[in-house]
Scaffold this active site. Structure first.
Site, PDB file in Angstrom:
ATOM      1  N   HIS A 123      35.496  49.195  48.923  1.00  0.00           N
ATOM      2  CA  HIS A 123      36.507  48.508  47.580  1.00  0.00           C
ATOM      3  C   HIS A 123      36.329  49.857  46.484  1.00  0.00           C
ATOM      4  O   HIS A 123      35.046  49.849  45.952  1.00  0.00           O
ATOM      5  CB  HIS A 123      37.237  47.265  47.448  1.00  0.00           C
ATOM      6  CG  HIS A 123      38.284  46.357  46.322  1.00  0.00           C
ATOM      7  ND1 HIS A 123      37.879  47.239  44.843  1.00  0.00           N
ATOM      8  CD2 HIS A 123      39.450  46.225  46.139  1.00  0.00           C
ATOM      9  CE1 HIS A 123      39.230  46.616  44.609  1.00  0.00           C
ATOM     10  NE2 HIS A 123      40.093  46.353  45.033  1.00  0.00           N
ATOM     11  N   ASP A 200      28.926  42.370  48.311  1.00  0.00           N
ATOM     12  CA  ASP A 200      30.634  42.371  47.325  1.00  0.00           C
ATOM     13  C   ASP A 200      31.507  41.002  48.556  1.00  0.00           C
ATOM     14  O   ASP A 200      31.474  41.167  49.334  1.00  0.00           O
ATOM     15  CB  ASP A 200      31.554  43.900  47.255  1.00  0.00           C
ATOM     16  CG  ASP A 200      33.182  43.498  47.654  1.00  0.00           C
ATOM     17  OD1 ASP A 200      33.453  42.512  47.183  1.00  0.00           O
ATOM     18  OD2 ASP A 200      33.457  44.528  46.710  1.00  0.00           O
ATOM     19  N   GLN A 203      36.304  38.679  49.359  1.00  0.00           N
ATOM     20  CA  GLN A 203      36.674  38.698  50.704  1.00  0.00           C
ATOM     21  C   GLN A 203      36.260  37.519  51.220  1.00  0.00           C
ATOM     22  O   GLN A 203      36.222  36.977  52.680  1.00  0.00           O
ATOM     23  CB  GLN A 203      37.770  39.239  50.876  1.00  0.00           C
ATOM     24  CG  GLN A 203      37.935  40.725  50.310  1.00  0.00           C
ATOM     25  CD  GLN A 203      39.449  40.686  50.345  1.00  0.00           C
ATOM     26  OE1 GLN A 203      40.292  39.604  50.996  1.00  0.00           O
ATOM     27  NE2 GLN A 203      40.282  40.556  49.247  1.00  0.00           N
ATOM     28  N   LYS A 226      40.882  35.039  44.039  1.00  0.00           N
ATOM     29  CA  LYS A 226      40.999  34.929  45.532  1.00  0.00           C
ATOM     30  C   LYS A 226      41.108  33.354  46.027  1.00  0.00           C
ATOM     31  O   LYS A 226      41.379  33.595  47.420  1.00  0.00           O
ATOM     32  CB  LYS A 226      40.291  36.356  46.063  1.00  0.00           C
ATOM     33  CG  LYS A 226      40.820  37.441  45.804  1.00  0.00           C
ATOM     34  CD  LYS A 226      40.042  38.838  46.239  1.00  0.00           C
ATOM     35  CE  LYS A 226      40.099  39.780  45.679  1.00  0.00           C
ATOM     36  NZ  LYS A 226      41.552  40.822  45.237  1.00  0.00           N
ATOM     37  N   CYS A 366      42.656  50.083  47.499  1.00  0.00           N
ATOM     38  CA  CYS A 366      41.744  50.474  46.794  1.00  0.00           C
ATOM     39  C   CYS A 366      40.518  50.616  47.181  1.00  0.00           C
ATOM     40  O   CYS A 366      39.695  50.177  47.397  1.00  0.00           O
ATOM     41  CB  CYS A 366      41.245  49.678  45.589  1.00  0.00           C
ATOM     42  SG  CYS A 366      42.310  49.090  44.323  1.00  0.00           S
TER      43      CYS A 366
HETATM   44  N1  PLP Z   1      35.896  43.958  46.396  1.00  0.00           N
HETATM   45  C1  PLP Z   1      36.886  43.666  47.200  1.00  0.00           C
HETATM   46  C2  PLP Z   1      36.531  43.452  48.883  1.00  0.00           C
HETATM   47  C3  PLP Z   1      38.553  43.087  47.264  1.00  0.00           C
HETATM   48  O1  PLP Z   1      39.208  43.161  47.647  1.00  0.00           O
HETATM   49  C4  PLP Z   1      38.894  43.603  45.311  1.00  0.00           C
HETATM   50  C5  PLP Z   1      40.228  42.940  45.579  1.00  0.00           C
HETATM   51  O2  PLP Z   1      40.949  43.181  45.666  1.00  0.00           O
HETATM   52  C6  PLP Z   1      37.737  43.278  44.720  1.00  0.00           C
HETATM   53  C7  PLP Z   1      36.234  43.835  44.757  1.00  0.00           C
HETATM   54  C8  PLP Z   1      37.926  42.878  43.084  1.00  0.00           C
HETATM   55  O3  PLP Z   1      38.051  41.997  42.895  1.00  0.00           O
HETATM   56  P1  PLP Z   1      38.890  41.548  41.156  1.00  0.00           P
HETATM   57  O4  PLP Z   1      40.032  42.757  41.181  1.00  0.00           O
HETATM   58  O5  PLP Z   1      39.223  40.222  41.272  1.00  0.00           O
HETATM   59  O6  PLP Z   1      37.595  41.907  40.198  1.00  0.00           O
END
Ligand code: PLP
Length: 412
Positions: A123, A200, A203, A226, A366
Site C-alpha cells: 500500500h 504493515d 489487513q 479496519k 493505493c
Molecule cells: N496498509 C494497508 C495494507 C492498507 O490496506 C491500508 C488502508 O487501506 C493502509 C496501510 C493505510 O491505513 P490507514 O488509512 O488506516 O492509515
C-alpha cells in the site's frame, strides 16, 4: 451453501448500520469495517462516565480517563500478542505508524549507501514512506517482485536483502490482492543480515491471529477502523530496544520529562511517542472491538472468511470474461477478491453494482506500483468480514451478471 455453512450466526443485527439497511451488501471492509453496537456503546459510556483529559489532573475523573486509556492499551496489546503493552504506541492508524517508523527510526538509522527493501504488494502508506526516506538520506530503494500468483518472491528477496540493507518493510496481508505473506520467513531473511523487519498489519490484524511475539517482527502497525473499531485510532507495536534508540516523532505535552531553556528530556514509554492529548475515545472503542473479535474467536473469524472467499472464488469463476487476480487458493489470501470483468471499466462496474445496493471498491487501491506490474490501472475489489454471508456473495455474482448483460446491450 447457506450463511450458516460458514459456522457463524448471522451477525448483522449486532451492527446498527447493517441492521437498519437489510438490503445493503457491504463488501468493502478492506477499506473500513462496520462497527458493532458494543463499540458505539463503549464510546458513549466513556464520554458519559469518565471523560477528562488523561494524565493531566490530580482529580479522580482524570484518573478514570487515564485508566480507560491505558486499560484499552493493555487489552489491545494482549489481543495482538504483545508481551509489553508500553511498547504499543497509539497513532491515528497504519499510515501514521509507518510515517513514525520512517521518520523517528529511519532518519537516524538509514544512511547514504544503505539499502531499504519493500515489496511490490505494498500500500502507498508502506511504499512511499520508505521511498521518500531513501531519497532523503541517499539510500537505495529496492522492490521485491511477485510470483505469477501474487505472492512475494522469497528467492528474489533473499538476493535483494544484502549486507547493507537496514530495513525490510512489508505487509502482513495485501489490501489489493488479499495475499497473506510468510511473515516469519521474511523476518528470517531480514534478521539474517541484521536488518529490521517492519510489518504493515493494516489487513492482518482484523483477520488473522497476530501473535506479535511469535511473528518475530520488529514493528507491527495496525488501523482500528479496519478491525471493527473507530476511525482515527490505530498503533504500532515496536521492540523496546528499537523504541529506546528512536528519537521522538512529535514534540509537545505528555512526552516530556524536563524542559530546559536549551534542551529537553523525554518521558518513559509509551508517552515518549504520544505527544498531545490522546484519542481516549478511539482507544476505548478499539478495546471494545477487540473484545468483540475475541468473543467470536480469531480462528473462527479466519475460518469464516476462508469459507466465504472460497465460495466467492468458485462463483466468480463461472462468470465469463472475469479475471481474478491474486493467489489461486482461498487459504493463501484473506477475504479479498480483486477482479476485472471484460472491457467494463472497474468504476463503471462498481457504479452498476451500487444500483443493487452492493458496496465494492474500484480503483488502484493505493497500490499503483502493483497495478502497473499487473498491467491494469484498476480493479474491482470485494472484501469480506465477520458480518458477510454466502447470500452477499450470491448478490454480488447476480449483480455482476446483470451488469454484463446491460453493458453488452449498451455497447452493442
Ligand atoms: N496498509 C494497508 C495494507 C492498507 O490496506 C491500508 C488502508 O487501506 C493502509 C496501510 C493505510 O491505513 P490507514 O488509512 O488506516 O492509515
Amino acid at each position: 451453501m447457506s450463511a450458516g455453512g460458514t459456522g457463524f450466526r448471522d451477525l448483522r443485527s449486532d451492527f446498527p448500520l447493517l441492521a437498519a439497511s437489510p438490503e445493503l451488501v457491504y463488501l468493502d471492509s478492506a477499506a473500513t469495517s462496520q462497527k458493532p453496537r458494543a463499540v458505539l456503546n463503549a464510546i458513549r459510556e466513556y464520554y458519559a462516565t469518565a471523560n477528562a483529559n488523561p494524565h493531566r489532573g490530580a482529580y479522580k475523573l482524570s484518573g478514570a480517563a487515564t485508566d480507560a486509556y491505558h486499560g484499552a492499551r493493555r487489552e489491545i496489546a494482549r489481543f495482538l500478542g504483545a508481551a509489553d503493552p508500553d511498547t504499543l504506541i497509539f497513532t491515528r492508524g497504519t499510515t501514521e505508524s509507518m510515517n513514525l517508523l520512517a521518520t523517528a527510526w529511519g532518519l537516524t538509522h538509514v544512511h547514504r549507501g544503505d539499502r531499504v527493501v519493500v515489496t511490490r504488494l505494498e500500500h502507498h502508506a508502506n511504499f512511499v514512506t520508505w521511498q521518500q526516506l531513501a531519497r532523503a538520506v541517499g539510500a537505495e530503494f529496492r522492490i521485491c517482485e511477485l510470483t505469477p500468483d501474487g505472492q512475494v518472491d522469497l528467492d528474489q528477496l533473499r538476493l535483494l536483502v544484502t549486507a547493507n540493507t537496514r530495513v525490510v518493510a512489508f505487509g502482513h496481508v495485501s489490501n489489493a490482492l488479499g495475499t497473506i505473506n510468510d511473515v516469519r520467513e521474511i523476518v528470517r531473511i531480514a534478521h539474517a543480515i541484521g536488518a529490521v523487519a517492519f510489518c504493515d498489519g493494516a489487513q492482518g490484524a482484523p483477520h488473522l491471529r497476530v501473535g506479535f511475539e511469535q511473528l518475530g517482527v520488529d514493528a507491527y502497525a495496525f488501523s482500528g477502523h479496519k478491525m471493527l473499531g473507530p476511525m482515527g485510532i490505530g498503533g504500532v507495536i515496536v521492540r523496546r530496544r528499537i523504541l529506546d534508540a528512536m528519537h521522538p516523532y512529535q514534540f509537545g505535552g505528555d512526552m516530556i520529562e524536563f524542559v530546559f531553556d536549551g534542551d529537553s528530556t523525554w518521558n518513559v514509554l509509551p508517552h515518549k511517542f504520544e505527544a498531545g492529548t490522546p484519542n481516549v475515545e478511539g482507544a476505548v472503542g478499539l478495546a471494545a472491538a477487540v473484545r468483540y473479535l475475541d468473543a467470536l474467536g480469531m480462528d473462527a473469524v479466519r475460518a469464516h472468511e476462508v469459507t466465504l472467499t472460497r465460495y466467492a472464488m468458485e462463483q466468480l469463476a463461472t462468470i465469463e470474461g472475469l479475471h481474478l487476480f491474486g493467489p489461486a487458493s482461498a487459504e493463501a489470501r484473506s477475504g479479498v477478491v480483486s477482479f476485472t470483468l471484460g472491457d467494463i471499466h472497474p468504476h463503471d462496474l462498481s457504479t452498476m453494482l451500487d444500483v443493487d445496493g452492493i458496496c465494492v471498491r474500484a480503483g488502484h487501491h493505493c497500490a499503483q506500483p502493483l497495478m502497473r506490474a499487473l498491467h491494469v490501472t484498476s480493479t474491482v475489489r470485494a472484501s469480506f468480514y465477520v458480518y458477510n454471508t454466502a447470500e452477499d456473495v450470491d448478490a454480488l455474482v447476480a449483480s455482476l451478471r446483470k451488469a454484463q448483460v446491460r453493458f453488452h446491450a449498451h455497447v452493442g
